[in-house]
Design a protein around this motif. Sequence first.
Motif, short mmCIF file in Angstrom:
data_model
loop_
_atom_site.label_atom_id
_atom_site.label_comp_id
_atom_site.label_asym_id
_atom_site.label_seq_id
_atom_site.Cartn_x
_atom_site.Cartn_y
_atom_site.Cartn_z
N GLU A 125 34.39 25.05 37.91
CA GLU A 125 34.30 26.40 38.53
C GLU A 125 33.84 28.12 38.02
O GLU A 125 34.83 28.12 37.11
N PRO A 126 34.19 29.40 39.09
CA PRO A 126 34.31 30.51 38.59
C PRO A 126 35.64 31.17 38.62
O PRO A 126 36.09 30.19 39.23
N PRO A 127 35.15 31.43 37.03
CA PRO A 127 37.39 32.17 37.05
C PRO A 127 37.64 33.06 37.98
O PRO A 127 37.24 33.62 39.45
N LEU A 128 38.54 33.01 38.45
CA LEU A 128 39.86 33.55 39.65
C LEU A 128 40.29 35.23 39.13
O LEU A 128 40.31 34.91 37.49
N THR A 129 39.87 36.27 39.53
CA THR A 129 40.24 37.59 38.20
C THR A 129 40.18 38.26 39.74
O THR A 129 41.18 38.39 41.00
N SER A 130 40.83 39.49 39.34
CA SER A 130 41.16 40.23 39.77
C SER A 130 41.15 41.61 39.44
O SER A 130 40.62 42.21 38.91
N PRO A 131 41.84 43.16 39.79
CA PRO A 131 41.19 44.16 39.37
C PRO A 131 41.60 44.41 37.52
O PRO A 131 42.79 43.55 37.25
N VAL A 285 46.01 37.48 41.53
CA VAL A 285 45.06 36.24 40.97
C VAL A 285 46.48 34.87 41.21
O VAL A 285 46.37 33.77 41.61
N ASN A 286 48.16 35.15 40.87
CA ASN A 286 48.54 34.17 41.59
C ASN A 286 48.56 33.50 42.45
O ASN A 286 48.08 32.56 43.26
N GLU A 287 48.07 34.60 43.73
CA GLU A 287 47.75 33.65 45.39
C GLU A 287 46.53 33.44 45.74
O GLU A 287 46.36 32.23 45.68
N ALA A 288 45.00 33.98 44.94
CA ALA A 288 44.28 32.78 44.24
C ALA A 288 44.28 31.41 44.13
O ALA A 288 43.08 30.77 44.05
N MET A 289 45.49 31.35 43.15
CA MET A 289 45.38 30.32 41.91
C MET A 289 46.86 29.61 42.95
O MET A 289 46.28 28.74 42.92
N VAL A 290 46.96 29.76 43.72
CA VAL A 290 48.25 28.83 44.89
C VAL A 290 47.28 28.14 46.16
O VAL A 290 47.31 26.85 45.67
N THR A 291 46.26 29.23 46.22
CA THR A 291 44.92 28.81 47.25
C THR A 291 44.73 27.88 46.43
O THR A 291 44.02 26.43 47.24
#
Length: 449
Positions: A125-131, A285-291
Amino acid sequence: MKFFQQPGRARQRPQKPIAVTVEGMTHDLRGIARHEGKPLFIDNALPGERVMVRVDRTHGRYLEGYAARIDEASSERRIPRCEHSERCGGCSLQYLDELAQPGHKQQAVLDQLERIARLKPQRVEPPLTSPAFGYRTRARLAVYFHRKQKQLLVGFREARSRQVIHLNQCPVLAPELESLIQPLQQLLLEMDARDRVSHLELLQGEDGPAVLFRHLQELSGEDLHRLQRFAENHLQQLYLQPGDSASVHCFWQRGEDSQLRYSLPRYSLSLAYQPLDFTQVNPVVNEAMVTQAMAWLAPQPGELVLDLFCGLGNFSLPAAKGGANVIGVEGSAAMVQRALENARTAGVDDISFHALDLTQPGQLQAICEPGVDKVILDPPRAGATEVVAEICQLGPGSILYVSCDPATLARDAAQLRDRGYSLERLCTMDMFPQTGHIESMALFVRSGH
């Protein structure tokens, strides 16, 4: 082309540089080349570049060095945003285009899985990123007072050294924390105990910034007044740590709540923690990871989910809010107590937490029997090799493994494969932009499930 300053103690031992072409990147995102038949691992180097390297460490089978000059630069090379980037050990990748960093990190994980475990995920899957800047909500700064020179240094350690870099800026910090750096330096200069403060913890909670002072002697009354005035002007909480971790206490707070908190808005959760508790530094990233973890694992009402190395309930509570019956396991009794309090605050009932040392055999048998439906596994950097066999004995249909080290993930993935689990999905998370740290999430499914 510019010569770069060599970090750490190697600066006192200059050697004649050697010319190499960088062939690729290692799992920790250093450049790699070969010299006299040995692998050469190179800081400040990107694939395809022609560089001049100063070798500063010679081992039996490999060498380590630093690209002191870039003769042919990669198109992905960028001018670092931070003035301290050449020496500071906090960030190691500011010279790499921020848009390219997640792709290199993903490839590093795939390479480790292939090399160590001979595994390829069915889906990537595409990487999860942030600013790429302003993301970091906690950091530890070292403090050093040079008595002879009357000089105060506050910052991160220099790369490969114990020397403290005196910071003027730190653009990866949340802006509220970066703005505290210079006021804190001025405060420490004014304190009687300026030479007895060993480090500071900077923390950005839900309600505002907080600082912990680790001090090695009792503070004078005047120092305590200075701290209170500083806190009133800048902080939400100020903590003191005169001894070990058990000595941490809140010295000053704004309002009635001395707790730090971080949120998972998608799940209407606010989790309380103390300054030395482990929490993720990147809330986006934490919230995206948990989701994504909840989407992949899909805990259902009536299912039994085992969350190992559960911390404060970062995954446990969202899984329980989805209706599953959750058992969380964590090594720290204090963290377990706070996880229980977070569950009560959230009104989550179908959940229990246990303090167990998962490096010791037979721990899981004491709290559950075979018939666990799903497992969340979020171990420390050393991985989970001691507990993999016990997990498999419980017969979960799927195991969600959250890793902060590609090598230990690959090692444990091989064990899971040998016990009948296939690697169905993989995703990397750029939890620490501008650094070589790599987080990833892997979903293992029992064959025939």
